[in-house]
Design an enzyme around this catalytic site. Structure first.
Site, PDB file in Angstrom:
ATOM      1  N   GLY A 111       0.829  -1.210   0.000  1.00 18.11           N
ATOM      2  CA  GLY A 111       0.000   0.000   0.000  1.00 18.11           C
ATOM      3  C   GLY A 111       0.859   1.254   0.000  1.00 18.11           C
TER       4      GLY A 111
ATOM      5  N   SER B  89       1.834   3.091  -2.353  1.00 18.83           N
ATOM      6  CA  SER B  89       1.639   4.051  -3.450  1.00 18.83           C
ATOM      7  C   SER B  89       0.667   5.160  -3.092  1.00 18.83           C
ATOM      8  CB  SER B  89       1.150   3.319  -4.710  1.00 18.83           C
ATOM      9  OG  SER B  89      -0.151   2.796  -4.494  1.00 18.83           O
ATOM     10  N   SER B  90       0.099   5.127  -1.889  1.00 19.07           N
ATOM     11  CA  SER B  90      -0.931   6.120  -1.551  1.00 19.07           C
ATOM     12  C   SER B  90      -1.047   6.302  -0.040  1.00 19.07           C
ATOM     13  CB  SER B  90      -2.275   5.636  -2.128  1.00 19.07           C
ATOM     14  OG  SER B  90      -3.344   6.440  -1.663  1.00 19.07           O
TER      15      SER B  90
ATOM     16  N   ARG C 143      -1.249  -2.432  -6.490  1.00 17.33           N
ATOM     17  CA  ARG C 143      -1.717  -2.955  -7.778  1.00 17.33           C
ATOM     18  C   ARG C 143      -1.459  -1.983  -8.934  1.00 17.33           C
ATOM     19  NH1 ARG C 143      -7.591  -3.976  -5.588  1.00 17.33           N
ATOM     20  NH2 ARG C 143      -6.912  -1.947  -4.791  1.00 17.33           N
TER      21      ARG C 143
ATOM     22  N   LYS D 249       0.057   4.642 -10.276  1.00 15.41           N
ATOM     23  CA  LYS D 249       0.190   5.233  -8.933  1.00 15.41           C
ATOM     24  C   LYS D 249       1.546   4.885  -8.317  1.00 15.41           C
ATOM     25  CE  LYS D 249      -3.768   3.873  -6.872  1.00 15.41           C
ATOM     26  NZ  LYS D 249      -4.558   3.607  -5.660  1.00 15.41           N
TER      27      LYS D 249
ATOM     28  N   ASP E  45      -1.540  -7.938  -6.572  1.00 14.77           N
ATOM     29  CA  ASP E  45      -2.665  -7.908  -5.630  1.00 14.77           C
ATOM     30  C   ASP E  45      -2.272  -8.812  -4.466  1.00 14.77           C
ATOM     31  OD1 ASP E  45      -4.997  -8.323  -4.166  1.00 14.77           O
ATOM     32  OD2 ASP E  45      -6.275  -8.152  -5.943  1.00 14.77           O
TER      33      ASP E  45
ATOM     34  N   SER F  74      -3.605  -1.551  11.662  1.00 15.36           N
ATOM     35  CA  SER F  74      -5.004  -1.793  12.006  1.00 15.36           C
ATOM     36  C   SER F  74      -5.718  -0.453  11.933  1.00 15.36           C
ATOM     37  CB  SER F  74      -5.072  -2.435  13.394  1.00 15.36           C
ATOM     38  OG  SER F  74      -6.391  -2.629  13.827  1.00 15.36           O
TER      39      SER F  74
ATOM     40  N   TYR G 283     -15.754  -3.834   8.124  1.00 14.28           N
ATOM     41  CA  TYR G 283     -14.373  -3.345   8.238  1.00 14.28           C
ATOM     42  C   TYR G 283     -13.720  -3.694   9.579  1.00 14.28           C
ATOM     43  CZ  TYR G 283     -10.638   0.227   8.394  1.00 14.28           C
ATOM     44  OH  TYR G 283      -9.453   0.895   8.511  1.00 14.28           O
TER      45      TYR G 283
ATOM     46  N   LYS H 159      -9.874  -5.585  11.032  1.00 11.44           N
ATOM     47  CA  LYS H 159      -8.826  -4.881  11.771  1.00 11.44           C
ATOM     48  C   LYS H 159      -8.609  -5.496  13.154  1.00 11.44           C
ATOM     49  CE  LYS H 159      -7.705  -1.934   8.578  1.00 11.44           C
ATOM     50  NZ  LYS H 159      -6.350  -2.012   7.978  1.00 11.44           N
TER      51      LYS H 159
HETATM   52  N1  LIG Z   1      -7.274   6.786   6.197  1.00 11.62           N
HETATM   53  C1  LIG Z   1      -7.819   6.425   7.350  1.00 11.62           C
HETATM   54  O1  LIG Z   1      -8.695   7.112   7.881  1.00 11.62           O
HETATM   55  C2  LIG Z   1      -7.335   5.202   8.059  1.00 11.62           C
HETATM   56  C3  LIG Z   1      -6.734   4.158   7.389  1.00 11.62           C
HETATM   57  N2  LIG Z   1      -6.346   3.028   8.060  1.00 11.62           N
HETATM   58  C4  LIG Z   1      -5.724   1.919   7.349  1.00 11.62           C
HETATM   59  O2  LIG Z   1      -4.491   2.353   6.807  1.00 11.62           O
HETATM   60  C5  LIG Z   1      -4.227   1.673   5.584  1.00 11.62           C
HETATM   61  C6  LIG Z   1      -3.960   2.690   4.496  1.00 11.62           C
HETATM   62  O3  LIG Z   1      -5.082   3.519   4.358  1.00 11.62           O
HETATM   63  P1  LIG Z   1      -5.101   4.795   3.397  1.00 11.62           P
HETATM   64  O4  LIG Z   1      -3.749   5.370   3.337  1.00 11.62           O
HETATM   65  O5  LIG Z   1      -6.243   5.615   3.816  1.00 11.62           O
HETATM   66  O6  LIG Z   1      -5.480   4.073   2.007  1.00 11.62           O
HETATM   67  P2  LIG Z   1      -5.342   4.490   0.477  1.00 11.62           P
HETATM   68  O7  LIG Z   1      -6.588   4.005  -0.181  1.00 11.62           O
HETATM   69  O8  LIG Z   1      -4.976   5.919   0.323  1.00 11.62           O
HETATM   70  O9  LIG Z   1      -4.133   3.568  -0.011  1.00 11.62           O
HETATM   71  C7  LIG Z   1      -4.276   2.192  -0.009  1.00 11.62           C
HETATM   72  C8  LIG Z   1      -3.042   1.549  -0.608  1.00 11.62           C
HETATM   73  O10 LIG Z   1      -3.176   0.133  -0.584  1.00 11.62           O
HETATM   74  C9  LIG Z   1      -3.034  -0.396  -1.898  1.00 11.62           C
HETATM   75  N3  LIG Z   1      -3.887  -1.573  -2.016  1.00 11.62           N
HETATM   76  C10 LIG Z   1      -5.231  -1.654  -1.764  1.00 11.62           C
HETATM   77  N4  LIG Z   1      -5.677  -2.883  -2.023  1.00 11.62           N
HETATM   78  C11 LIG Z   1      -4.603  -3.608  -2.438  1.00 11.62           C
HETATM   79  C12 LIG Z   1      -4.429  -4.963  -2.864  1.00 11.62           C
HETATM   80  N5  LIG Z   1      -5.468  -5.812  -2.906  1.00 11.62           N
HETATM   81  N6  LIG Z   1      -3.204  -5.368  -3.228  1.00 11.62           N
HETATM   82  C13 LIG Z   1      -2.155  -4.519  -3.188  1.00 11.62           C
HETATM   83  N7  LIG Z   1      -2.264  -3.240  -2.795  1.00 11.62           N
HETATM   84  C14 LIG Z   1      -3.467  -2.797  -2.431  1.00 11.62           C
HETATM   85  C15 LIG Z   1      -3.450   0.760  -2.790  1.00 11.62           C
HETATM   86  O11 LIG Z   1      -2.927   0.681  -4.100  1.00 11.62           O
HETATM   87  P3  LIG Z   1      -3.765  -0.019  -5.322  1.00 11.62           P
HETATM   88  O12 LIG Z   1      -5.203   0.358  -5.154  1.00 11.62           O
HETATM   89  O13 LIG Z   1      -3.136   0.502  -6.559  1.00 11.62           O
HETATM   90  O14 LIG Z   1      -3.543  -1.473  -5.156  1.00 11.62           O
HETATM   91  C16 LIG Z   1      -2.831   1.920  -2.047  1.00 11.62           C
HETATM   92  O15 LIG Z   1      -1.436   1.989  -2.297  1.00 11.62           O
HETATM   93  C17 LIG Z   1      -5.448   0.788   5.335  1.00 11.62           C
HETATM   94  O16 LIG Z   1      -5.163  -0.498   5.803  1.00 11.62           O
HETATM   95  C18 LIG Z   1      -6.527   1.428   6.166  1.00 11.62           C
HETATM   96  O17 LIG Z   1      -7.496   0.505   6.564  1.00 11.62           O
HETATM   97  C19 LIG Z   1      -6.521   2.915   9.403  1.00 11.62           C
HETATM   98  C20 LIG Z   1      -7.115   3.920  10.113  1.00 11.62           C
HETATM   99  C21 LIG Z   1      -7.557   5.143   9.497  1.00 11.62           C
HETATM  100  C1  LIG Z   2     -11.162   6.249  26.736  1.00  4.32           C
HETATM  101  C2  LIG Z   2     -11.940   6.024  25.529  1.00  4.32           C
HETATM  102  C3  LIG Z   2     -11.688   6.999  24.428  1.00  4.32           C
HETATM  103  C4  LIG Z   2     -12.625   6.725  23.337  1.00  4.32           C
HETATM  104  C5  LIG Z   2     -12.375   7.497  22.082  1.00  4.32           C
HETATM  105  C6  LIG Z   2     -13.257   6.935  21.036  1.00  4.32           C
HETATM  106  C7  LIG Z   2     -13.041   7.528  19.694  1.00  4.32           C
HETATM  107  C8  LIG Z   2     -13.671   6.646  18.673  1.00  4.32           C
HETATM  108  C9  LIG Z   2     -13.548   7.175  17.290  1.00  4.32           C
HETATM  109  C10 LIG Z   2     -13.317   6.072  16.327  1.00  4.32           C
HETATM  110  C11 LIG Z   2     -12.967   6.558  14.981  1.00  4.32           C
HETATM  111  C12 LIG Z   2     -12.816   5.410  14.037  1.00  4.32           C
HETATM  112  C13 LIG Z   2     -11.690   5.616  13.110  1.00  4.32           C
HETATM  113  C14 LIG Z   2     -11.696   4.609  12.027  1.00  4.32           C
HETATM  114  C15 LIG Z   2     -10.702   5.005  10.983  1.00  4.32           C
HETATM  115  C16 LIG Z   2     -10.627   4.068   9.861  1.00  4.32           C
HETATM  116  O1  LIG Z   2     -10.106   3.010   9.993  1.00  4.32           O
HETATM  117  C17 LIG Z   2     -11.182   4.451   8.557  1.00  4.32           C
HETATM  118  N1  LIG Z   2     -11.260   5.828   8.376  1.00  4.32           N
HETATM  119  C18 LIG Z   2     -10.352   3.814   7.465  1.00  4.32           C
HETATM  120  O2  LIG Z   2     -10.353   4.509   6.274  1.00  4.32           O
END
Ligand SMILES: NC(=O)C1=CN([C@@H]2O[C@H](COP(=O)(O)OP(=O)(O)OC[C@H]3O[C@@H](n4cnc5c(N)ncnc54)[C@H](OP(=O)(O)O)[C@@H]3O)[C@@H](O)[C@H]2O)C=CC1
Ligand SMILES: CCCCCCCCCCCCCCCC(=O)[C@@H](N)CO
Length: 307
Positions: free
Chosen positions: A14, A16-17, A39, A43, A68, A147, A161, A165
């Site tokens: 992941g 690339s983003s 993938r 990107k 993938d 996670s 989701y 995680k």
């Molecule tokens: N942004 C948020 O609010 C939060 C995100 N997270 C977690 O952090 C991680 C990154 O999130 P975020 O930066 O927002 O995601 P993005 O969507 O911005 O980036 C996801 C990356 O994963 C790659 N990817 C997705 N599916 C596959 C696959 N099947 N095989 C290979 N590569 C893959 C994508 O590239 P491509 O599509 O080209 O394969 C891309 O590089 C995730 O696991 C997300 O659940 C956790 C908490 C909060």
């Molecule tokens: C002492 C107790 C303190 C409690 C604080 C509770 C706060 C809860 C907020 C939860 C936000 C969920 C984020 C999910 C992000 C995510 O994984 C996706 N955005 C992925 O793209």
């Protein structure tokens, strides 16, 4: 002892983003060689260019591999083999590839439950499985699982989701117990909502309830989250969280997770009761958000019918 990133080989799935790209930048700035796995080749090439701007010496390399990670273990194993032939054994693996789908339980397409498990869970199992033998032989290494706060508590809208995680934490705990004598350290990161392309995508279908509840926790920038993840991974900390709500959640949900320092353990013991009290207030406010939204929907449906 902390891992030295200068000259180390870091694989970021992941990469690339979003958060993964920022993790790659952070490691590159500290002198690491990077393999980006994702993938979309376009990107990947774009991200490689961005990351290369931060080089600190002319030997550093960013390698891109398109695969993938969720489909076939053999493919992932091959890709890791290729990366190791070019840049040497993997010192640190950051499993950051993943995606989120939010929606009401009955509205999420049924196939999506399995698909998210494949991407977020199996997509972390495969690369980790592919690097672990070499790490054990070398008696060193770091594996990071990204996670989410939604991997510490279940929230409205995250029925597909959250479980993916939570699963990462079970994997991380079991694996850490196995590999600790080999000087390999596992980190689980629990980021809050983070401003990334993935987050923007997720927001398109996110229920109002999920949005309102998530606002309890701050919106972070990806580079800030990435800095914390890399710092904790280098240190070999099992838990990695961002912000004060992140700290409270990790302490509250530490359960039987491994402890890295005596101070961390003592802090957990002392704060847990207080944080549970705070959590009860949060839970009350979440329930009232859900109830208010239901009443509102109910009322607007009624007025639609009388119109
Ligand atoms: N942004 C948020 O609010 C939060 C995100 N997270 C977690 O952090 C991680 C990154 O999130 P975020 O930066 O927002 O995601 P993005 O969507 O911005 O980036 C996801 C990356 O994963 C790659 N990817 C997705 N599916 C596959 C696959 N099947 N095989 C290979 N590569 C893959 C994508 O590239 P491509 O599509 O080209 O394969 C891309 O590089 C995730 O696991 C997300 O659940 C956790 C908490 C909060
Ligand atoms: C002492 C107790 C303190 C409690 C604080 C509770 C706060 C809860 C907020 C939860 C936000 C969920 C984020 C999910 C992000 C995510 O994984 C996706 N955005 C992925 O793209």
């Amino acid at each position: 002892k902390p891992l030295k990133l200068a000259g180390a080989h870091v694989v970021v799935t992941g990469g690339s983003s979003g958060i993964g790209k920022c993790v790659a930048v952070e490691c590159f700035k500290q002198g690491a060689f990077i393999t980006l796995v994702a993938r979309d080749e376009g990107k990947l090439v774009q991200a490689k260019k961005e990351i290369e701007k931060y080089s600190i010496n002319d030997k550093q390399v960013v390698l891109c591999i398109s695969v993938d990670i969720s489909k076939d273990y053999r493919q992932v194993e091959n890709v890791i083999k290729q990366a190791q032939e070019k840049l040497g054994p993997v010192d640190m693996l950051v499993n950051c590839a993943g995606m989120a789908i939010a929606g009401n339980f009955e509205e999420i397409e049924i196939d999506k439950f399995a698909r998210l498990m494949e991407i977020n869970y199996l997509g972390s199992v495969y690369p980790s499985r592919a690097v672990i033998s070499t790490m054990k032989e070398r008696r060193m290494g770091r594996i990071v699982f990204v996670s989410s706060q939604a991997g510490q508590l279940g929230l409205f809208g995250y029925t597909a989701y959250s479980p993916t995680k939570f699963a990462l934490r079970g994997l991380a705990e079991a694996l850490q117990m196995e590999v600790k004598p080999y000087n390999i350290y596992v980190t689980v990161a629990y980021p809050p909502d983070t401003d990334t392309p993935g987050f923007a995508e997720e927001n398109k279908t996110k229920p109002l309830e999920t949005k309102l509840i998530s606002e309890s926790s701050s919106l972070c920038q990806a580079d800030q989250v990435a800095r914390v993840i890399v710092k904790d991974a280098i240190q070999g900390n099992f838990n990695s969280s961002v912000g004060s709500d992140g700290y409270m959640l990790s302490s509250l949900t530490c359960g039987m997770s491994p402890v890295t320092t005596i101070t961390e353990g003592l802090q957990q013991v002392v704060t847990m009761g207080l944080f549970r009290i705070i959590a009860l207030f949060y839970l009350g406010s979440f329930d009232s958000i859900v109830r208010r939204c239901m009443i509102q929907k109910h009322n607007s449906q009624k007025s639609c019918k009388t119109d």
